[in-house]
Write a protein that holds these residues in place. Sequence first.
Motif, mmCIF file in Angstrom:
data_model
loop_
_atom_site.group_PDB
_atom_site.id
_atom_site.type_symbol
_atom_site.label_atom_id
_atom_site.label_comp_id
_atom_site.label_asym_id
_atom_site.label_seq_id
_atom_site.Cartn_x
_atom_site.Cartn_y
_atom_site.Cartn_z
ATOM 1 N N TYR A 140 8.401 -5.462 -6.606
ATOM 2 C CA TYR A 140 8.257 -4.009 -6.761
ATOM 3 C C TYR A 140 9.460 -3.492 -7.544
ATOM 4 O O TYR A 140 10.582 -3.482 -7.061
ATOM 5 C CB TYR A 140 8.180 -3.333 -5.396
ATOM 6 C CG TYR A 140 6.873 -3.584 -4.684
ATOM 7 C CD1 TYR A 140 5.852 -2.633 -4.690
ATOM 8 C CD2 TYR A 140 6.647 -4.788 -4.025
ATOM 9 C CE1 TYR A 140 4.642 -2.863 -4.052
ATOM 10 C CE2 TYR A 140 5.437 -5.031 -3.383
ATOM 11 C CZ TYR A 140 4.445 -4.071 -3.401
ATOM 12 O OH TYR A 140 3.238 -4.311 -2.770
ATOM 13 N N GLN A 141 9.186 -3.069 -8.769
ATOM 14 C CA GLN A 141 10.259 -2.569 -9.627
ATOM 15 C C GLN A 141 10.713 -1.186 -9.173
ATOM 16 O O GLN A 141 11.880 -0.822 -9.329
ATOM 17 C CB GLN A 141 9.752 -2.521 -11.077
ATOM 18 C CG GLN A 141 10.835 -2.376 -12.110
ATOM 19 C CD GLN A 141 10.350 -2.803 -13.479
ATOM 20 O OE1 GLN A 141 9.826 -3.913 -13.647
ATOM 21 N NE2 GLN A 141 10.509 -1.931 -14.468
ATOM 22 N N THR A 142 9.774 -0.394 -8.630
ATOM 23 C CA THR A 142 10.078 0.911 -8.062
ATOM 24 C C THR A 142 10.042 0.770 -6.544
ATOM 25 O O THR A 142 9.137 0.116 -6.011
ATOM 26 C CB THR A 142 9.052 1.951 -8.527
ATOM 27 O OG1 THR A 142 8.970 1.915 -9.962
ATOM 28 C CG2 THR A 142 9.444 3.349 -8.084
ATOM 29 N N PRO A 143 10.977 1.346 -5.815
ATOM 30 C CA PRO A 143 11.057 1.108 -4.372
ATOM 31 C C PRO A 143 9.774 1.428 -3.607
ATOM 32 O O PRO A 143 9.052 2.365 -3.938
ATOM 33 C CB PRO A 143 12.202 2.031 -3.938
ATOM 34 C CG PRO A 143 13.066 2.144 -5.144
ATOM 35 C CD PRO A 143 12.114 2.151 -6.311
ATOM 36 N N TYR A 144 9.507 0.623 -2.587
ATOM 37 C CA TYR A 144 8.366 0.814 -1.696
ATOM 38 C C TYR A 144 8.850 0.828 -0.249
ATOM 39 O O TYR A 144 9.970 0.402 0.053
ATOM 40 C CB TYR A 144 7.332 -0.298 -1.891
ATOM 41 C CG TYR A 144 7.719 -1.633 -1.276
ATOM 42 C CD1 TYR A 144 7.276 -1.989 -0.013
ATOM 43 C CD2 TYR A 144 8.538 -2.535 -1.969
ATOM 44 C CE1 TYR A 144 7.643 -3.215 0.567
ATOM 45 C CE2 TYR A 144 8.900 -3.749 -1.405
ATOM 46 C CZ TYR A 144 8.454 -4.083 -0.142
ATOM 47 O OH TYR A 144 8.808 -5.271 0.427
ATOM 48 N N GLU A 145 7.993 1.313 0.653
ATOM 49 C CA GLU A 145 8.296 1.350 2.081
ATOM 50 C C GLU A 145 7.132 0.729 2.845
ATOM 51 O O GLU A 145 5.997 1.193 2.701
ATOM 52 C CB GLU A 145 8.495 2.790 2.558
ATOM 53 C CG GLU A 145 9.611 3.533 1.848
ATOM 54 C CD GLU A 145 9.635 5.011 2.215
ATOM 55 O OE1 GLU A 145 9.103 5.371 3.298
ATOM 56 O OE2 GLU A 145 10.160 5.814 1.415
ATOM 57 N N PRO A 146 7.349 -0.319 3.633
ATOM 58 C CA PRO A 146 6.278 -0.914 4.439
ATOM 59 C C PRO A 146 6.251 -0.325 5.848
ATOM 60 O O PRO A 146 7.300 -0.037 6.432
ATOM 61 C CB PRO A 146 6.659 -2.392 4.470
ATOM 62 C CG PRO A 146 8.161 -2.379 4.416
ATOM 63 C CD PRO A 146 8.572 -1.164 3.624
ATOM 64 N N TYR A 147 5.045 -0.181 6.384
ATOM 65 C CA TYR A 147 4.864 0.351 7.730
ATOM 66 C C TYR A 147 3.852 -0.511 8.487
ATOM 67 O O TYR A 147 2.754 -0.771 7.972
ATOM 68 C CB TYR A 147 4.362 1.797 7.688
ATOM 69 C CG TYR A 147 5.339 2.767 7.079
ATOM 70 C CD1 TYR A 147 6.264 3.441 7.863
ATOM 71 C CD2 TYR A 147 5.347 2.990 5.696
ATOM 72 C CE1 TYR A 147 7.174 4.334 7.299
ATOM 73 C CE2 TYR A 147 6.250 3.873 5.124
ATOM 74 C CZ TYR A 147 7.157 4.544 5.931
ATOM 75 O OH TYR A 147 8.053 5.418 5.363
ATOM 76 N N ARG A 148 4.222 -0.912 9.703
ATOM 77 C CA ARG A 148 3.307 -1.668 10.562
ATOM 78 C C ARG A 148 2.371 -0.681 11.258
ATOM 79 O O ARG A 148 2.397 -0.472 12.472
ATOM 80 C CB ARG A 148 4.098 -2.478 11.578
ATOM 81 C CG ARG A 148 4.868 -3.635 10.980
ATOM 82 C CD ARG A 148 3.972 -4.808 10.627
ATOM 83 N NE ARG A 148 3.437 -5.444 11.818
ATOM 84 C CZ ARG A 148 2.365 -6.231 11.837
ATOM 85 N NH1 ARG A 148 1.683 -6.439 10.732
ATOM 86 N NH2 ARG A 148 1.959 -6.775 12.948
ATOM 87 N N VAL A 149 1.525 -0.052 10.442
ATOM 88 C CA VAL A 149 0.631 1.016 10.895
ATOM 89 C C VAL A 149 -0.708 0.827 10.202
ATOM 90 O O VAL A 149 -0.761 0.470 9.021
ATOM 91 C CB VAL A 149 1.219 2.403 10.546
ATOM 92 C CG1 VAL A 149 0.198 3.512 10.796
ATOM 93 C CG2 VAL A 149 2.494 2.660 11.342
ATOM 94 N N CYS A 150 -1.789 1.064 10.934
ATOM 95 C CA CYS A 150 -3.126 1.032 10.349
ATOM 96 C C CYS A 150 -3.674 2.445 10.211
ATOM 97 O O CYS A 150 -3.182 3.395 10.828
ATOM 98 C CB CYS A 150 -4.068 0.192 11.217
ATOM 99 S SG CYS A 150 -3.958 -1.591 10.895
#
Length: 340
Positions: free
Chosen positions: A235-245
């Motif tokens: 990911y060249q641009t920042p991302y945020e992961p979430y353990r959410v459905c």
Amino acid sequence: WIPEVQCRPSPCPEPVVHLPMGMSMDGFSVSYVHRSLVVAGGEQAAQAAPAPLPVQAPMAMEAPPAVQSPPSAAPSAPYASDPSDEQQKRRAEVIAASMGGGCKAASRSPSSRPGIPCLPPGPKQPTWKKETPWRVEFGERVLAASVGTLTEEDCDGFELFGDSTWCNKAMKKKGVLGLSYGIEERDLWSEKMSNVYGMRTKLFDCFIPPPRSPPMAGSAPNGTEDCSSWPGHCYQTPYEPYRVCLGPLNKVIRGRTYETLLQHLAGRPRLSTHVKIDSEGTEWSVLEQLLESPEDQDRIRTLEMEVHFSYVPEGDSPEARQLSEKQRLERRGLGLARLP
């Protein structure tokens, strides 16, 4: 769909929804763009316009039936109201164009293909022991509701990628956000948004074990690398992961956290968000909520959905889970037809 291979030596089970003696319409992907981005005046004019529904890119051809409350008894047909003559005419035109021998695909791309799909004709005899008339009619309605008419000229060109057809007019704005629901091991949609369009993304998935998914584990390069030559997840641009459905209610089921789309759109500016939903069945209840909120529809630039008619997931609404199969299909079909 290869019936001579897949349905031999014994007949295939009849799909939940299908075309005449033909292919299943149980699951497919469909792309939408906010209509104000493809009308005269474009985005600047849209700032003062009433909130429209997102419309398919390409747009759907069959007008939606009247909005009705979920039925209390099994309906006599997949839709609670009979289609108008105009709807029947359009549906017949789509079927003839898609399954006729003279169908010509608008694109030969191995990815998403805009316009009317060229579908293989069914065999002379059904590949299952019994063909249920209402399932066939429902399949025809689903096909007509998901076929579009926007052209490349309307959009200043299409970007075809994986399951998505993007209208180029919708992809030029900077400072927008991508919300991706359903990541699994790798999410090429969010990588494309990050690396090609320079878009921040938020990734949501509560099923995939993080060790199997570098983006969900947070181990993929995150705004730190030039991804043009990177061999894997990047990911060249920042991302945020979430353990959410994604679901229709904020709740925890079997240790998994569910949150709503409206919660994630809250406070977002107009036309500021790209959304991809591959939530394995909860998309229908989420879609119902979105259709009742013009303000939240107005926050979305593009909407990509993978739909599943037969899935009844744990995160679906309690009301939907209690419906009979036919009632549930009717309700889902109404949602799809209301999107344009």
